[in-house]
Write a protein that holds these residues in place. Structure first.
Motif, short mmCIF file in Angstrom:
data_model
loop_
_atom_site.label_atom_id
_atom_site.label_comp_id
_atom_site.label_asym_id
_atom_site.label_seq_id
_atom_site.Cartn_x
_atom_site.Cartn_y
_atom_site.Cartn_z
N LYS A 146 -97.72 73.99 -1.06
CA LYS A 146 -97.74 72.81 -1.83
C LYS A 146 -96.63 72.59 -2.72
O LYS A 146 -96.34 71.27 -2.76
N LEU A 147 -96.18 73.46 -3.37
CA LEU A 147 -94.90 73.26 -4.04
C LEU A 147 -93.52 72.89 -3.16
O LEU A 147 -92.62 72.18 -3.22
N GLU A 148 -93.66 73.67 -1.94
CA GLU A 148 -92.49 73.41 -0.95
C GLU A 148 -92.64 72.05 -0.59
O GLU A 148 -91.61 71.45 -0.32
N ALA A 149 -93.91 71.67 -0.29
CA ALA A 149 -93.98 70.15 0.19
C ALA A 149 -93.45 69.14 -0.73
O ALA A 149 -92.78 68.35 -0.38
N LEU A 150 -93.52 69.52 -2.24
CA LEU A 150 -93.13 68.62 -3.14
C LEU A 150 -91.56 68.76 -3.43
O LEU A 150 -90.88 67.68 -3.36
N ARG A 151 -91.06 69.77 -2.96
CA ARG A 151 -89.63 70.06 -3.02
C ARG A 151 -89.10 69.28 -2.00
O ARG A 151 -87.96 68.69 -2.03
N ALA A 152 -89.66 69.14 -0.83
CA ALA A 152 -89.04 68.44 0.35
C ALA A 152 -89.17 66.89 -0.03
O ALA A 152 -88.33 66.24 0.41
N LYS A 153 -90.13 66.60 -0.52
CA LYS A 153 -90.26 65.42 -1.10
C LYS A 153 -89.23 64.74 -2.14
O LYS A 153 -88.51 63.89 -1.91
N VAL A 154 -88.77 65.63 -2.85
CA VAL A 154 -87.58 65.61 -3.76
C VAL A 154 -86.48 65.20 -2.92
O VAL A 154 -85.71 64.29 -3.21
N ARG A 155 -86.22 66.11 -1.92
CA ARG A 155 -84.96 66.06 -0.99
C ARG A 155 -84.87 64.84 -0.35
O ARG A 155 -83.88 64.09 0.02
N SER A 156 -86.08 64.37 0.14
CA SER A 156 -86.20 62.97 1.08
C SER A 156 -85.82 61.94 0.11
O SER A 156 -85.47 61.07 0.42
N THR A 157 -86.57 61.84 -1.18
CA THR A 157 -86.26 60.67 -2.01
C THR A 157 -84.53 60.72 -2.32
O THR A 157 -84.07 59.56 -2.37
N GLU A 158 -84.07 61.99 -2.58
CA GLU A 158 -82.63 61.98 -2.72
C GLU A 158 -81.86 61.18 -1.45
O GLU A 158 -81.01 60.54 -2.01
N ALA A 159 -82.01 61.80 -0.52
CA ALA A 159 -81.38 61.34 0.82
C ALA A 159 -81.63 59.80 0.90
O ALA A 159 -80.64 59.11 1.35
N GLN A 160 -82.79 59.15 0.56
CA GLN A 160 -83.01 58.05 0.59
C GLN A 160 -82.20 57.07 -0.32
O GLN A 160 -81.68 56.02 -0.03
N HIS A 161 -82.06 57.50 -1.45
CA HIS A 161 -81.14 57.14 -2.51
C HIS A 161 -79.64 56.98 -1.95
O HIS A 161 -78.86 55.98 -2.22
N ARG A 162 -79.26 58.25 -1.50
CA ARG A 162 -77.93 57.97 -0.91
C ARG A 162 -77.75 57.12 -0.06
O ARG A 162 -76.63 56.56 0.34
N ASN A 163 -78.66 57.01 0.91
CA ASN A 163 -78.68 56.07 2.12
C ASN A 163 -78.59 54.68 1.58
O ASN A 163 -78.04 53.74 2.13
N LEU A 164 -79.45 54.37 0.42
CA LEU A 164 -79.38 52.77 0.03
C LEU A 164 -77.43 52.65 -0.44
O LEU A 164 -77.25 51.39 -0.34
N GLY A 165 -77.00 53.52 -1.14
CA GLY A 165 -75.75 53.48 -1.55
C GLY A 165 -74.94 53.41 -0.28
O GLY A 165 -73.73 52.52 -0.31
#
Length: 395
Positions: A228-247
């Motif tokens: 469950k925590l690993e899934a949330l860590r992957a979610k954090v990485r996904s949102t960080e990549a989406q933020h960089r993609n918008l940039g």
């Protein structure tokens, strides 16, 4: 009554399965896991889509030669293509792969939760069967007492009050038996629902001695890789990549254009090759970046909160397991000897015929109640250990 009878008929016709078989079936046929596996397939299909790029665009234009001055184009054909941006390519792919990892860990977490629920339901089945055995023994012992008192009444050595008291005791035991039979049917139905198939669970044998508790430190370390925590860590990485993609979408990027033109006077085709620079001034404004950054902060906060909650649950459940094990040991030390003495005295008194039914019924009721309480302590400890495993995650 009709629904209970129908359920009993269905369970009797279902195949008998052990706990290990039920866990294997649940991982294959559980309804929730089927949905979660579909989410993984969707995320997996999205990875190639994130690495896709814009296809060339074809533009065809036809002119009305009758209404145009001489020398204008009769028709022209153009191709325009925007090459893939390597930063968008990388960050978009990172976001998609992180989402796939999140979906896979979510599936692992759901699978572990289903395993926990099946094990808990199996404990309910096993506990109901053990309680039912105690109730059945109580029905038999009180039925024997009732027979003895009836013979004494017929021989003029007893009273109707004593017989009535014994009759009430036997009726009470039969009610307990029916109650635990119903609880067993309900638990078996829960197992069948979790497994996703009609099965008949075989009750497990409960241990006679208290099990050894796992080390709290080892359980806490398992939280580092809790699905469950690993899934949330992957979610954090996904949102960080989406933020960089918008940039990356705010960066200027070239666009290539090629045109083929045919003049009205049948002159040779004129080729026109152009390279333009596309600057997306209004595509990704700063507020969108702020929102993406806030989404990342929220995902990290969810991860921290979930980890703190799981750690607290782990410590609370461990303390509960220690208390239940101490209670079990107390029963072992103080109760079993008294129970054995009561059973021996009961058999001897009933065989000799010299008994005080009031005292014997009161002692028997107390002994049966204490046996049910001891069994509940055993089951509560077993449930708590399963809950501990569920919080810590698979080893």
């Amino acid at each position: 009554m009709i629904s209970s009878t129908l359920l009993l008929v269905i369970l009797c016709a279902a195949p008998e399965v052990s706990l290990d078989d039920a866990l294997a079936l649940a991982l294959l046929h559980n309804a929730e896991l089927k949905v979660t596996r579909a989410e993984v397939e969707v995320a997996q299909s999205s990875v190639p889509l994130a690495h896709d790029w814009d296809m060339p665009k074809l533009r065809v234009r036809l002119n009305d030669a009758e209404n145009l001055p001489a020398g204008t184009f009769t028709w022209n054909v153009g191709l325009a293509w925007r090459p893939p941006n390597p930063w968008e390519w990388k960050h978009g792919g990172d976001a998609a792969e992180a989402k796939l990892l999140e979906a896979r860990f979510a599936l692992a977490a759901s699978s572990w939760r289903v395993v926990k629920e099946v094990r808990l339901a199996w404990l309910d089945v096993s506990g109901a069967a053990a309680h039912e055995r105690l109730a059945r023994e109580s029905v038999l012992s009180r039925g024997k007492l009732l027979s003895v008192l009836r013979r004494r009444l017929e021989q003029g050595g007893g009273t109707q009050v004593e017989v009535n008291l014994a009759q009430l005791g036997e009726t009470d035991a039969r009610q307990d038996l029916l109650r635990w039979q119903g609880a067993g049917l309900k638990a078996a139905q829960s197992v069948a629902w979790l497994v996703g198939q009609s099965v008949k669970p075989v009750p497990a044998t409960l241990p006679d001695v208290p099990p050894t508790l796992p080390e709290l430190g080892a359980l806490e370390k398992r939280l580092d890789v809790q699905p469950k925590l690993e899934a949330l860590r992957a979610k954090v990485r996904s949102t960080e990549a989406q933020h960089r993609n918008l940039g990356a979408k705010r960066l200027p990027w070239p666009e290539v254009q090629v045109r083929f033109r045919q003049r009205r006077d049948d002159a040779p085709i004129n080729n026109d090759f152009q390279v333009g620079l596309t600057v997306p001034l209004g595509v990704t404004p700063a507020p969108q970046l702020d929102v993406a950054r806030a989404v990342t902060v929220r995902a990290q906060a969810q991860l921290d909160a979930e980890k703190a909650q799981l750690l607290a649950e782990l410590q609370i459940l461990f303390a509960r397991a220690q208390g239940l094990r101490d209670r079990w040991l107390t029963f072992q030390q103080d109760y079993l000897a008294a129970l054995e003495s009561h059973r021996a005295l009961q058999s001897r008194v009933m065989a000799e015929g010299s008994l005080d039914p009031t005292v014997l019924l009161a002692a028997d009721r107390l002994a049966i109640d204490m046996e049910h309480k001891r069994l509940e302590v055993q089951l509560d400890l077993a449930r708590t250990l399963v809950e501990l495993e569920g919080v810590a995650g698979p080893p």
